[in-house]
Design an enzyme around this catalytic site. Structure first.
Site, PDB file in Angstrom:
ATOM      1  N   ALA A 262      37.184 -21.949 -24.657  1.00 41.21           N
ATOM      2  CA  ALA A 262      36.737 -23.078 -24.024  1.00 41.21           C
ATOM      3  C   ALA A 262      35.155 -22.785 -24.805  1.00 41.21           C
ATOM      4  O   ALA A 262      35.192 -21.494 -25.579  1.00 41.21           O
ATOM      5  CB  ALA A 262      36.461 -21.804 -22.662  1.00 41.21           C
ATOM      6  N   GLU A 298      32.584 -18.177 -20.155  1.00 42.09           N
ATOM      7  CA  GLU A 298      31.328 -19.129 -20.557  1.00 42.09           C
ATOM      8  C   GLU A 298      30.105 -19.523 -19.490  1.00 42.09           C
ATOM      9  O   GLU A 298      29.021 -19.497 -20.528  1.00 42.09           O
ATOM     10  CB  GLU A 298      31.829 -20.531 -20.611  1.00 42.09           C
ATOM     11  N   HIS A 301      27.728 -16.532 -20.982  1.00 38.24           N
ATOM     12  CA  HIS A 301      27.047 -16.918 -22.327  1.00 38.24           C
ATOM     13  C   HIS A 301      25.993 -18.224 -21.939  1.00 38.24           C
ATOM     14  O   HIS A 301      24.650 -18.574 -23.190  1.00 38.24           O
ATOM     15  CB  HIS A 301      27.873 -18.021 -23.169  1.00 38.24           C
TER      16      HIS A 301
HETATM   17  N1  TRP Z   1      32.406 -19.364 -28.275  1.00 36.52           N
HETATM   18  C1  TRP Z   1      33.551 -19.353 -27.815  1.00 36.52           C
HETATM   19  C2  TRP Z   1      34.263 -17.903 -26.674  1.00 36.52           C
HETATM   20  O1  TRP Z   1      33.988 -18.519 -25.974  1.00 36.52           O
HETATM   21  C3  TRP Z   1      34.778 -19.507 -29.073  1.00 36.52           C
HETATM   22  C4  TRP Z   1      35.306 -21.018 -29.205  1.00 36.52           C
HETATM   23  C5  TRP Z   1      35.778 -21.827 -28.669  1.00 36.52           C
HETATM   24  C6  TRP Z   1      34.862 -21.103 -30.662  1.00 36.52           C
HETATM   25  N2  TRP Z   1      36.052 -23.350 -29.832  1.00 36.52           N
HETATM   26  C7  TRP Z   1      35.554 -22.582 -30.665  1.00 36.52           C
HETATM   27  C8  TRP Z   1      35.341 -20.535 -31.860  1.00 36.52           C
HETATM   28  C9  TRP Z   1      36.589 -23.155 -31.648  1.00 36.52           C
HETATM   29  C10 TRP Z   1      36.095 -21.089 -33.019  1.00 36.52           C
HETATM   30  C11 TRP Z   1      36.206 -22.447 -33.903  1.00 36.52           C
HETATM   31  O2  TRP Z   1      34.261 -17.563 -27.208  1.00 36.52           O
HETATM   32 ZN    ZN Z   2      32.752 -16.213 -25.938  1.00 37.27          ZN
END
Ligand code: TRP
Ligand code: ZN
Length: 870
Positions: A262, A298, A301
């Site tokens: 996600a 999420e 975040h």
């Molecule tokens: N930031 C996302 C997480 O919650 C990670 C993520 C989602 C991601 N889609 C992605 C990383 C595509 C690299 C590529 O951890």
């Molecule tokens: Zn994350």
């Protein structure tokens, strides 16, 4: 495509800032027009040219402060757009065109089941427009979306809806304003025909927030648990950290084609639908727990990632390690702390420890990379969370909270570094954490060794702990780390001994966190009358391997009496591991397996001692997995590992048969997804699995047919799928027909067959590639079938190399269309040095075939290069 490594040491701040971004999208699947209006300001050298990132787009026009730029005023290259001689502040308008329908990499703007969606982290925004696509450039975004109303009635982007209107020609328009400055990787757009499930949440300070979860039509009934999880997450972050949501709307969109789990885009989370959709008939208890955990992750975040983001991608663990730690704590508070810890440690040992001990080992803050997508790893995420957890252990809960408060106060609205996070923790607590910072730069799993002595005359017990981290690629010499040693002492009677260090006036509890900073340190406890039993690394406070030669009697005592439930489980795992390693050696040499009576008796006693906590009892009964065992032997012998584990399972089943039958006698319980109900199912299904080794398939088949929920049905199916009996075929066929058309459920079906230990598994997997339930366009299906096979050690490592050849074919087929997925599959070859000479040769040949492929993606090139170099 750049093939030069990017180095952390080369970081330079950007020469320009982009204060404001106005995007206009004219959405058409084949060709979407994107206009970007950027308010740019120079912050670096007066002669610096503007260099924007951009890939796979068509440039239609460029205007600077309203004047079209002639072709000789800029330079367009495959991955960048350079404009020399720009003023100190100006407006740049870029017109471009992209092809979402042709985007199979699922990065940038693409289409999943007729829905436009985006994935910009880490470097996908540069496939939408030319930009300073780096996380330390924070901008305020306004997004205008135009599309045909019939096909795309829902138009979403970050922030609040500012305007919506009909355009007359069957098209409509929506304008979204996000008031919070954010880096481009948090941009999101969604457009399509989706059902909306709505709820509300009132924040602690009284803000009324609309919560909207968007799913495929007909799936509304499966979004309830995600919504409930979201509200509990929002409340938890207020209560635990005083952190509130900051906008009037929060969207979650579930899509079926998604590379990862996600994505936390500001106020518009995009999810792999397997982490949103759950109902009793289609989701297992594990699925429910995953939905809860990922929704929380999420959401969390929003503060740890969005309000405070990362200065550069080397700092990825700043947001990911911290946010994993936060979602783990949320689950621990909502469910069972001990069970959550056990499950997280199991994952850490099965995935992160092998990574840390192999050719892809890297610190949680890497020093260089070719392709940042390759660094969304168990190390950055899971070990990163362990490092945060150690800070909590060293500073205690209140101190950790003070550090978090200071971190947020100092860096809200900024792009920060790991050093700044640790500095906030140190400053808030008046501590020097410079030594602790080594965890961020040093790879590898530390190993602790112990020496103990007891002096009966003075009642003194001395404990010496020594640490050593084995070399990893590029880091031959390791320094001692600063880590918490969470320990207790237990008397022969099973009672915890009050802990008083030499020089202290009185004991300070029965469980203490000592701080190890040197290569070796000794602590002396007084008032210890008889030689105690040591309980060390309680709660797995430090992500280390403890090398211990504890006696079987001590292990048995700790299995039933250790005050720390994690350590009780750990003692059982250690005892089982010891037997399994002896069994593996015996199987390899054709000798009979070692006697198991002492272990089985200890397990029975430990099981009796946990009455009332079925989830924990189920964990206690789960033997160490094949991946974990593989890490413990000098040369991995997949057949011997599989055989030894099977033999111990049979012995446990025989020894505990009455208890296991008793577990299955209670009255049937109505289904509820809560942790307590799930615990009962976990234990009952664990018992069913053991009993099937005695009774055969009948009970599993009966449960398969009678089940009123997916956990019980799928557990029974999983047991049957490991048995070579006619019921297996019947149940698999029935399951398929029951759930035909439900992709998420059929993925379980694919995964089960790919993971089967039966000898014809590869042939089955090959045949399933042509089944309508499979498709190369959907990462979930690829991970289920092809990834499931790669995780099937017994069959992937078949002695004739057939498993390797199959995986190479799959990786090469996927790489041109989706390099992120291909390179994840490629990591299965990373541990090749740990196998016998014949398999090493086969795996090396397989990787060389990949390395020799023209046009290989940087993603795969980096992984294969590192693997072969080891
Ligand atoms: N930031 C996302 C997480 O919650 C990670 C993520 C989602 C991601 N889609 C992605 C990383 C595509 C690299 C590529 O951890
Ligand atoms: Zn994350």
């Amino acid at each position: 495509m750049s093939h030069q490594p990017i180095r952390r040491a080369d970081y330079l701040p950007p020469d320009f800032g982009i204060d404001r971004v106005e995007l206009e999208f004219d959405l058409e699947p084949a060709r979407t027009l994107v206009r970007a209006r950027l308010a740019i300001r120079r912050i670096g050298a007066s002669d610096a040219a503007l260099v924007l990132d951009g890939e796979d787009m068509e440039l239609l026009g460029l205007a600077l402060d309203g004047n079209a730029l002639a072709a000789d005023r800029y330079r367009l290259e495959p991955t960048r757009l350079t404009i020399p001689g720009v003023p100190d502040a100006f407006e740049l308008v870029i017109d471009g065109a992209i092809a979402p329908a042709a985007n199979t990499a699922l990065e940038g703007l693409y289409i999943s089941s007729s829905v436009f969606c985006t994935q910009c982290e880490p470097e996908g925004f540069r496939r939408i427009t030319w930009f300073l696509d780096r996380p330390d450039v924070l901008s305020v975004f306004r997004t205008t979306i135009r599309a045909e109303r019939a096909r795309f009635p829902i138009l979403l982007s970050n922030g609040n809806l500012a305007a919506a209107r009909d355009l007359g020609d069957g098209r409509h328009e929506a304008v979204w304003d996000d008031p919070f400055p954010k880096p481009s990787y948090l941009f999101a757009l969604v457009a399509g025909d989706l059902a909306v499930v709505e709820d509300r949440f009132t924040t602690r300070s009284g803000r009324d927030v609309a919560l909207k979860i968007l799913v495929e039509h007909g799936k509304e009934g499966r979004a309830g648990y995600a919504m409930d999880s979201l509200k509990r997450s929002m409340r938890w972050d207020e209560e635990t950290y005083g952190l509130e949501y900051d906008l009037d709307v929060f969207h979650i969109v579930a899509v079926s084609d998604f590379n990862m789990g996600a994505m936390e885009n500001k106020s518009l989370n995009v999810f792999n639908d397997r982490f949103i959709l759950a109902d009793p008939a289609t989701a297992t208890d594990l699925d429910y727990a995953n939905v809860e955990g990922v929704v929380a992750h999420e959401y969390f975040h929003n503060w740890t990632g969005n309000r405070i983001t990362c200065r550069d991608w080397f700092q990825l663990s700043l947001k990911e390690g911290l946010t994993v730690y936060r979602d783990q704590e949320f689950t621990a508070d909502e469910r069972s702390r001990a069970v959550k810890r056990i499950q997280d440690v199991r994952v850490l040992r099965a995935r992160q420890f092998p990574e840390d001990g192999g050719p892809l080992a890297h610190p949680i803050r890497p020093d260089s990379y070719l392709e940042i997508n390759n660094f969304y790893t168990a190390t950055v995420y899971e070990k990163g969370a362990e490092v945060i957890r150690m800070l909590e252990a060293l500073l205690d809960r209140d101190g950790f909270r003070r550090g978090m408060d200071l971190y947020v106060a100092r860096h809200d609205g900024e792009a920060a570094t790991c050093d700044q996070f640790v500095a906030a923790m140190a400053d808030a607590n008046g501590r020097d954490l410079s030594h602790f910072l080594r965890w961020y730069g040093q790879a590898g799993t530390p190993r602790l060794t112990l020496e103990q002595s007891h002096d009966a005359a003075t009642g003194t017990y001395a404990l010496t702990v020594s640490q050593r981290t084995p070399p990893t690629p590029g880091q031959p010499d390791k320094l001692p780390l600063h880590l918490p040693v969470h320990m207790g002492l237990i008397g022969r009677d099973g009672a915890e001994i009050p802990l008083r260090l030499e020089g202290e006036n009185a004991p300070q509890g029965t469980s203490r966190v000592l701080e190890l900073t040197e290569a070796s340190q000794t602590w002396r406890f007084v008032g210890v009358e008889a030689p105690p039993v040591l309980s060390i690394n309680r709660g797995f406070a430090a992500p280390v391997v403890v090398e211990s030669s504890e006696s079987e009697d001590d292990l048995a005592l700790r299995m039933r009496a250790d005050a720390d439930p994690f350590s009780r489980w750990e003692a059982a795992q250690s005892f089982a591991t010891r037997l399994l390693l002896a069994g593996i050696a015996a199987a390899a040499e054709g000798r009979p397996p070692p006697p198991t009576d002492a272990f089985v008796a200890a397990l029975a006693a430990a099981f009796d001692a946990v009455e009332g906590d079925p989830a924990f009892a189920a964990e206690l009964l789960a033997l160490p997995g094949e991946l974990y065992l593989a890490e413990q032997v000098a040369v991995i012998d997949v057949e011997a590992i599989h055989a030894a584990r099977k033999a111990l399972r049979a012995a446990v089943a025989q020894g505990l048969v009455d208890r296991l039958r008793h577990v299955r006698t209670g009255p049937p319980r109505p289904f509820a997804p809560d942790a307590a109900s799930a615990g009962h199912r976990a234990l009952a299904n664990m018992a069913l699995g053991y009993l099937s080794t005695i009774d055969g398939p009948a009970a599993a088949m009966a449960q398969y047919r009678a089940a009123d929920n997916m956990t019980d049905r799928f557990s029974a199916l999983a047991i049957l799928s490991e048995l070579d009996v006619p019921e297996r075929t019947a149940a698999l066929a029935d399951f398929h027909d029951r759930h035909a058309g439900d992709a998420l459920v059929l993925n379980k079906w694919l995964g089960l067959q790919a993971g089967s230990s039966l000898p014809d598994t590869l042939a089955t997997v090959r045949a399933l590639l042509d089944h309508p339930a499979f498709s190369y366009g959907n990462p979930n299906k690829i991970y289920a079938l092809v990834g499931g096979f790669a995780g099937n050690a017994l069959r992937f490592h078949a002695a004739d190399g057939s498993g390797y050849a199959f995986m190479v074919d799959q990786i090469l087929r996927l790489d041109p269309q989706n390099p992120q997925v291909a390179s994840r599959l490629l990591k299965a070859f990373g541990r090749w040095r740990r196998f016998d000479a014949d398999r090493q040769a086969l795996m090396r040949d397989a990787m060389e075939r990949i390395a020799a492929t023209p046009g290989l993606s940087p993603d795969c090139r980096e992984i294969v290069g590192l693997s072969l170099a080891s």
